[in-house]
Design a protein around this motif. Structure first.
Motif, PDB file in Angstrom:
ATOM      1  N   THR A 210      -5.286 -16.014  13.249  1.00 32.18           N
ATOM      2  CA  THR A 210      -4.245 -16.726  12.472  1.00 32.18           C
ATOM      3  C   THR A 210      -4.316 -16.375  10.990  1.00 32.18           C
ATOM      4  OG1 THR A 210      -5.743 -18.587  12.774  1.00 32.18           O
ATOM      5  CG2 THR A 210      -3.542 -18.913  13.566  1.00 32.18           C
ATOM      6  N   THR A 211      -5.458 -15.830  10.527  1.00 30.77           N
ATOM      7  CA  THR A 211      -5.623 -15.688   9.086  1.00 30.77           C
ATOM      8  C   THR A 211      -5.655 -14.242   8.589  1.00 30.77           C
ATOM      9  OG1 THR A 211      -6.939 -17.710   9.236  1.00 30.77           O
ATOM     10  CG2 THR A 211      -6.990 -16.571   7.137  1.00 30.77           C
ATOM     11  N   SER A 212      -6.276 -13.329   9.351  1.00 22.89           N
ATOM     12  CA  SER A 212      -6.449 -11.963   8.836  1.00 22.89           C
ATOM     13  C   SER A 212      -5.349 -11.030   9.326  1.00 22.89           C
ATOM     14  CB  SER A 212      -7.807 -11.420   9.284  1.00 22.89           C
ATOM     15  OG  SER A 212      -7.885 -10.046   9.001  1.00 22.89           O
ATOM     16  N   ARG A 213      -5.063  -9.988   8.523  1.00 24.74           N
ATOM     17  CA  ARG A 213      -4.063  -8.994   8.947  1.00 24.74           C
ATOM     18  C   ARG A 213      -4.597  -8.108  10.070  1.00 24.74           C
ATOM     19  NH1 ARG A 213      -6.463  -4.544   6.440  1.00 24.74           N
ATOM     20  NH2 ARG A 213      -7.083  -4.895   4.277  1.00 24.74           N
ATOM     21  N   SER A 214      -5.957  -8.009  10.188  1.00 21.35           N
ATOM     22  CA  SER A 214      -6.542  -7.134  11.209  1.00 21.35           C
ATOM     23  C   SER A 214      -7.806  -7.787  11.780  1.00 21.35           C
ATOM     24  CB  SER A 214      -6.864  -5.785  10.548  1.00 21.35           C
ATOM     25  OG  SER A 214      -7.647  -5.007  11.408  1.00 21.35           O
ATOM     26  N   PRO A 215      -7.615  -8.775  12.670  1.00 22.35           N
ATOM     27  CA  PRO A 215      -8.752  -9.599  13.128  1.00 22.35           C
ATOM     28  C   PRO A 215      -9.890  -8.799  13.765  1.00 22.35           C
ATOM     29  CG  PRO A 215      -6.699 -10.183  14.271  1.00 22.35           C
ATOM     30  CD  PRO A 215      -6.342  -9.178  13.245  1.00 22.35           C
ATOM     31  N   ASP A 216      -9.574  -7.687  14.430  1.00 23.93           N
ATOM     32  CA  ASP A 216     -10.619  -6.978  15.172  1.00 23.93           C
ATOM     33  C   ASP A 216     -11.533  -6.135  14.301  1.00 23.93           C
ATOM     34  OD1 ASP A 216      -9.763  -8.108  17.467  1.00 23.93           O
ATOM     35  OD2 ASP A 216      -8.363  -6.469  17.941  1.00 23.93           O
ATOM     36  N   THR A 217     -11.115  -5.895  13.055  1.00 24.64           N
ATOM     37  CA  THR A 217     -11.954  -5.031  12.219  1.00 24.64           C
ATOM     38  C   THR A 217     -12.738  -5.814  11.161  1.00 24.64           C
ATOM     39  OG1 THR A 217     -10.114  -4.647  10.708  1.00 24.64           O
ATOM     40  CG2 THR A 217     -10.398  -3.061  12.506  1.00 24.64           C
ATOM     41  N   VAL A 218     -12.639  -7.149  11.199  1.00 27.68           N
ATOM     42  CA  VAL A 218     -13.377  -7.957  10.206  1.00 27.68           C
ATOM     43  C   VAL A 218     -14.877  -7.843  10.478  1.00 27.68           C
ATOM     44  CG1 VAL A 218     -13.827 -10.314   9.392  1.00 27.68           C
ATOM     45  CG2 VAL A 218     -11.477  -9.599   9.890  1.00 27.68           C
ATOM     46  N   VAL A 219     -15.659  -7.489   9.433  1.00 25.69           N
ATOM     47  CA  VAL A 219     -17.110  -7.452   9.613  1.00 25.69           C
ATOM     48  C   VAL A 219     -17.782  -8.620   8.891  1.00 25.69           C
ATOM     49  CG1 VAL A 219     -17.453  -5.003  10.075  1.00 25.69           C
ATOM     50  CG2 VAL A 219     -17.311  -5.768   7.710  1.00 25.69           C
ATOM     51  N   HIS A 220     -17.039  -9.258   7.998  1.00 26.24           N
ATOM     52  CA  HIS A 220     -17.678 -10.236   7.122  1.00 26.24           C
ATOM     53  C   HIS A 220     -16.583 -11.050   6.458  1.00 26.24           C
ATOM     54  CE1 HIS A 220     -18.937 -11.078   2.965  1.00 26.24           C
ATOM     55  NE2 HIS A 220     -20.188 -10.817   3.238  1.00 26.24           N
ATOM     56  N   TYR A 221     -16.768 -12.368   6.340  1.00 27.16           N
ATOM     57  CA  TYR A 221     -15.834 -13.127   5.520  1.00 27.16           C
ATOM     58  C   TYR A 221     -16.528 -14.308   4.878  1.00 27.16           C
ATOM     59  CZ  TYR A 221     -15.252 -16.804   9.065  1.00 27.16           C
ATOM     60  OH  TYR A 221     -15.477 -17.830   9.940  1.00 27.16           O
ATOM     61  N   ASP A 226     -13.317 -18.535  -5.822  1.00 27.51           N
ATOM     62  CA  ASP A 226     -12.012 -18.322  -6.462  1.00 27.51           C
ATOM     63  C   ASP A 226     -10.885 -18.888  -5.594  1.00 27.51           C
ATOM     64  OD1 ASP A 226     -12.074 -16.574  -4.376  1.00 27.51           O
ATOM     65  OD2 ASP A 226     -11.460 -14.811  -5.516  1.00 27.51           O
ATOM     66  N   PHE A 227     -11.246 -19.778  -4.669  1.00 25.50           N
ATOM     67  CA  PHE A 227     -10.272 -20.473  -3.811  1.00 25.50           C
ATOM     68  C   PHE A 227      -9.525 -19.503  -2.882  1.00 25.50           C
ATOM     69  CE2 PHE A 227     -11.149 -23.173  -7.364  1.00 25.50           C
ATOM     70  CZ  PHE A 227     -11.241 -24.431  -6.811  1.00 25.50           C
ATOM     71  N   ARG A 228     -10.229 -18.427  -2.505  1.00 25.76           N
ATOM     72  CA  ARG A 228      -9.639 -17.482  -1.543  1.00 25.76           C
ATOM     73  C   ARG A 228     -10.655 -17.187  -0.457  1.00 25.76           C
ATOM     74  NH1 ARG A 228      -8.307 -15.208  -6.614  1.00 25.76           N
ATOM     75  NH2 ARG A 228      -6.087 -15.312  -7.018  1.00 25.76           N
ATOM     76  N   VAL A 229     -10.145 -16.863   0.741  1.00 24.40           N
ATOM     77  CA  VAL A 229     -11.026 -16.331   1.781  1.00 24.40           C
ATOM     78  C   VAL A 229     -11.055 -14.819   1.578  1.00 24.40           C
ATOM     79  CG1 VAL A 229     -11.576 -16.277   4.247  1.00 24.40           C
ATOM     80  CG2 VAL A 229     -10.051 -18.060   3.367  1.00 24.40           C
ATOM     81  N   HIS A 230     -12.273 -14.247   1.475  1.00 28.71           N
ATOM     82  CA  HIS A 230     -12.405 -12.791   1.309  1.00 28.71           C
ATOM     83  C   HIS A 230     -12.864 -12.184   2.629  1.00 28.71           C
ATOM     84  CE1 HIS A 230     -12.553 -12.485  -3.280  1.00 28.71           C
ATOM     85  NE2 HIS A 230     -12.276 -13.755  -3.002  1.00 28.71           N
ATOM     86  N   PHE A 231     -12.064 -11.296   3.178  1.00 30.48           N
ATOM     87  CA  PHE A 231     -12.450 -10.576   4.399  1.00 30.48           C
ATOM     88  C   PHE A 231     -12.870  -9.168   4.017  1.00 30.48           C
ATOM     89  CE2 PHE A 231      -9.246 -13.602   5.924  1.00 30.48           C
ATOM     90  CZ  PHE A 231      -9.890 -14.142   7.027  1.00 30.48           C
ATOM     91  N   LYS A 232     -13.921  -8.659   4.694  1.00 26.02           N
ATOM     92  CA  LYS A 232     -14.267  -7.247   4.537  1.00 26.02           C
ATOM     93  C   LYS A 232     -14.053  -6.598   5.897  1.00 26.02           C
ATOM     94  CE  LYS A 232     -18.128  -4.871   2.897  1.00 26.02           C
ATOM     95  NZ  LYS A 232     -19.486  -5.116   2.520  1.00 26.02           N
ATOM     96  N   HIS A 233     -13.389  -5.420   5.889  1.00 26.30           N
ATOM     97  CA  HIS A 233     -13.090  -4.733   7.146  1.00 26.30           C
ATOM     98  C   HIS A 233     -14.011  -3.529   7.364  1.00 26.30           C
ATOM     99  CE1 HIS A 233      -9.520  -7.101   8.160  1.00 26.30           C
ATOM    100  NE2 HIS A 233      -9.331  -7.185   6.850  1.00 26.30           N
ATOM    101  N   GLU A 234     -14.009  -3.053   8.623  1.00 30.98           N
ATOM    102  CA  GLU A 234     -14.877  -1.929   9.011  1.00 30.98           C
ATOM    103  C   GLU A 234     -14.745  -0.723   8.096  1.00 30.98           C
ATOM    104  OE1 GLU A 234     -13.488  -1.237  12.940  1.00 30.98           O
ATOM    105  OE2 GLU A 234     -15.088  -2.412  13.885  1.00 30.98           O
ATOM    106  N   ASP A 235     -13.505  -0.437   7.645  1.00 30.45           N
ATOM    107  CA  ASP A 235     -13.293   0.762   6.819  1.00 30.45           C
ATOM    108  C   ASP A 235     -13.652   0.522   5.355  1.00 30.45           C
ATOM    109  OD1 ASP A 235     -11.341  -0.932   5.977  1.00 30.45           O
ATOM    110  OD2 ASP A 235      -9.643   0.392   6.431  1.00 30.45           O
ATOM    111  N   GLY A 236     -14.266  -0.627   5.047  1.00 27.54           N
ATOM    112  CA  GLY A 236     -14.697  -0.915   3.674  1.00 27.54           C
ATOM    113  C   GLY A 236     -13.611  -1.609   2.854  1.00 27.54           C
ATOM    114  N   SER A 237     -12.378  -1.724   3.397  1.00 28.62           N
ATOM    115  CA  SER A 237     -11.315  -2.374   2.627  1.00 28.62           C
ATOM    116  C   SER A 237     -11.506  -3.884   2.624  1.00 28.62           C
ATOM    117  CB  SER A 237      -9.941  -2.025   3.225  1.00 28.62           C
ATOM    118  OG  SER A 237      -9.839  -2.600   4.507  1.00 28.62           O
ATOM    119  N   SER A 238     -10.907  -4.534   1.617  1.00 25.28           N
ATOM    120  CA  SER A 238     -11.025  -5.988   1.590  1.00 25.28           C
ATOM    121  C   SER A 238      -9.647  -6.632   1.610  1.00 25.28           C
ATOM    122  CB  SER A 238     -11.857  -6.450   0.401  1.00 25.28           C
ATOM    123  OG  SER A 238     -11.380  -5.846  -0.760  1.00 25.28           O
TER     124      SER A 238
END
Ligand code: FAD
Ligand code: SF4
Length: 397
Positions: A210-221, A226-238
């Motif tokens: 429901t929250t990430s643009r690419s749920p299957d590649t999230v490695v860390h959140y 700063d009142f935001r959820v930060h996701f890190k993806h497999e390819d190093g993008s955030s």
């Protein structure tokens, strides 16, 4: 004749059996061992006893009249810190893993209870007793799911280990402290992290979808300062998503009932707590509760940059407004959520005041949850410090 400890005659529950705390069970792992014998006293959701256990662990319970202790528990020091050389792939800068490695390398402990993940699934927790730095490093980064860390307790007694470090979150540590004397250890060290809004594996999937643009590649959140959820993806993008843009109406049932009923966000019974929420963005927040915690932190001080904790802003109005908004499941359109995120980041609470914002928001929500779903538990389950914190706000019925 040697007498057998009474718990050794008890039997661990099968993984499919209903737990004594029923739907409030946080799967802490105690009931996967013969220490289930003590569950009625030890379970954080059956017998809340933070005050008594604080006295046993830190020699006193928190001073309720001291505003910092009311919120953050018994402590002798609080600092902000980060590693000069962060550990790659750690949740933040890897202070937790570094302390554990140092304790093992110096022979202070013989093993470290921590949680790795299974081969198939990076978010499926697999508790272990690490005996090498490599095994500790393999446990770095949060597994943002309920984790049965105490399921390894029987192995400890069988291994004959006498000095042990346990890394864990509040509900695991409450049960651990309650059975500490039965473990046959000479010395137990407890390194805690704060914890809130945890989920089971299915709940995590729903949150990611429901929250990430690419749920299957999230490695860390992480939900950050700063009142935001930060996701890190497999390819190093955030990817960042403002808190105020979360689909609260869909996410309401995602969090585990145990976490909706928890008032030990700051891990009151650990010797040392390492989180982030009382520190500036990018820094970790460290709470030294007692001399054992100081001894642990001193081991890595030369690897850290530190600064004093600070506090800025006033959280009260933001908390009061968020209570009915959350209750009604209000979700802002993304443009408004982003705008609100920018404004609140500029003028909103910072440092310790941000930590208080987060504690207030969660305690008021959880108080309402217990009141509505388990009214018979409300009085005994909510600790006095939490009642005082919640009492500052006007709550809906
Ligand atoms: P690392 O060196 O990466 O080590 C992480 C350690 O966490 C590992 O040793 C591992 O064994 C342990 N661990 C991982 N998953 C779990 C789990 N499910 N249960 C028990 N132990 C686990 N801090 C805040 O300030 N505010 C919060 O709201 C907050 N929420 C959290 C929610 C969860 C579920 C968890 C696990 C932690 C949370 N933290 C929170 C703590 C924070 O995210 C970091 O874990 C902490 O700052 C340590 O970072 P690090 O880089 O030093 O850890
Ligand atoms: Fe048992 Fe832990 Fe669940 Fe309580 S939370 S019922 S102690 S597994």
């Amino acid at each position: 004749m040697t007498s057998v400890s009474p718990h050794k005659k008890a039997r661990a529950l099968k993984s499919t059996s209903r737990r004594p705390a029923k739907e409030l069970c946080s799967e802490c792992g105690l009931c996967d061992t013969y220490y289930i014998h003590y569950v009625k006293e030890a379970c954080a959701f059956i017998n809340q006893q933070i005050g008594e256990l604080e006295e046993e662990t830190h020699t006193r319970s928190r001073h309720l009249e001291n505003p910092d202790e009311l919120y953050f528990g018994v402590h002798q020091d609080m600092i902000a810190a980060r590693k000069q050389q962060p550990i790659e792939g750690a949740q933040w800068t890897g202070i937790v893993s570094s302390i554990a490695i140092e304790m093992l390398n110096r022979g202070i402990v013989e093993g470290v209870v921590c949680v790795q993940n299974t081969k198939e699934d990076r978010f499926q927790p697999m508790p272990v007793i690490a005996r090498t730095p490599e095994e500790i490093l393999a446990a770095r980064v949060n597994k943002p799911t309920l984790s049965p860390n105490l399921s390894v307790l029987e192995q400890i007694e069988k291994s004959g280990m006498k000095r042990l470090l346990v890394i864990g979150v509040g509900c695991q540590i409450q049960a651990l402290r309650a059975v500490e004397k039965q473990l046959g250890l000479e010395k137990l060290y407890v390194l805690g992290t704060p914890c809130v809004d945890n989920v089971n594996r299915a709940g995590l999937q729903k949150f990611l979808e429901t929250t990430s643009r690419s749920p299957d590649t999230v490695v860390h959140y992480e939900f950050m300062q700063d009142f935001r959820v930060h996701f890190k993806h497999e390819d190093g993008s955030s990817e960042t998503v403002p808190f105020f843009g979360l689909k609260t109406n869909q996410l309401k049932d995602v969090f585990a009932p145990s976490c909706m009923s928890c008032f030990d966000y700051v891990n009151s019974l650990a010797d040392l707590v390492v989180g982030y929420m009382g520190a500036p963005f990018g820094w970790q927040w460290i709470v030294v509760r007692n001399d054992t915690g100081k001894e642990m932190l001193d081991l890595v001080k030369d690897q850290l940059v530190t600064q004093p904790v600070t506090s800025k802003g006033n959280r009260k109005e933001a908390v009061q407004q968020s209570i009915p908004a959350y209750d009604k499941g209000v979700t802002l359109p993304m443009w408004a959520a982003k705008l609100m995120g920018v404004v609140i980041e500029k003028i909103g609470p910072k440092g310790l005041e941000y930590a208080r914002f987060s504690i207030d928001s969660h305690f008021t929500r959880n108080y309402l949850y217990v009141k509505r779903n388990h009214p018979e538990k409300l009085e005994a389950h909510v600790p006095e410090f939490a009642k005082r914190i919640v009492g500052q706000y006007k709550l809906p019925e």
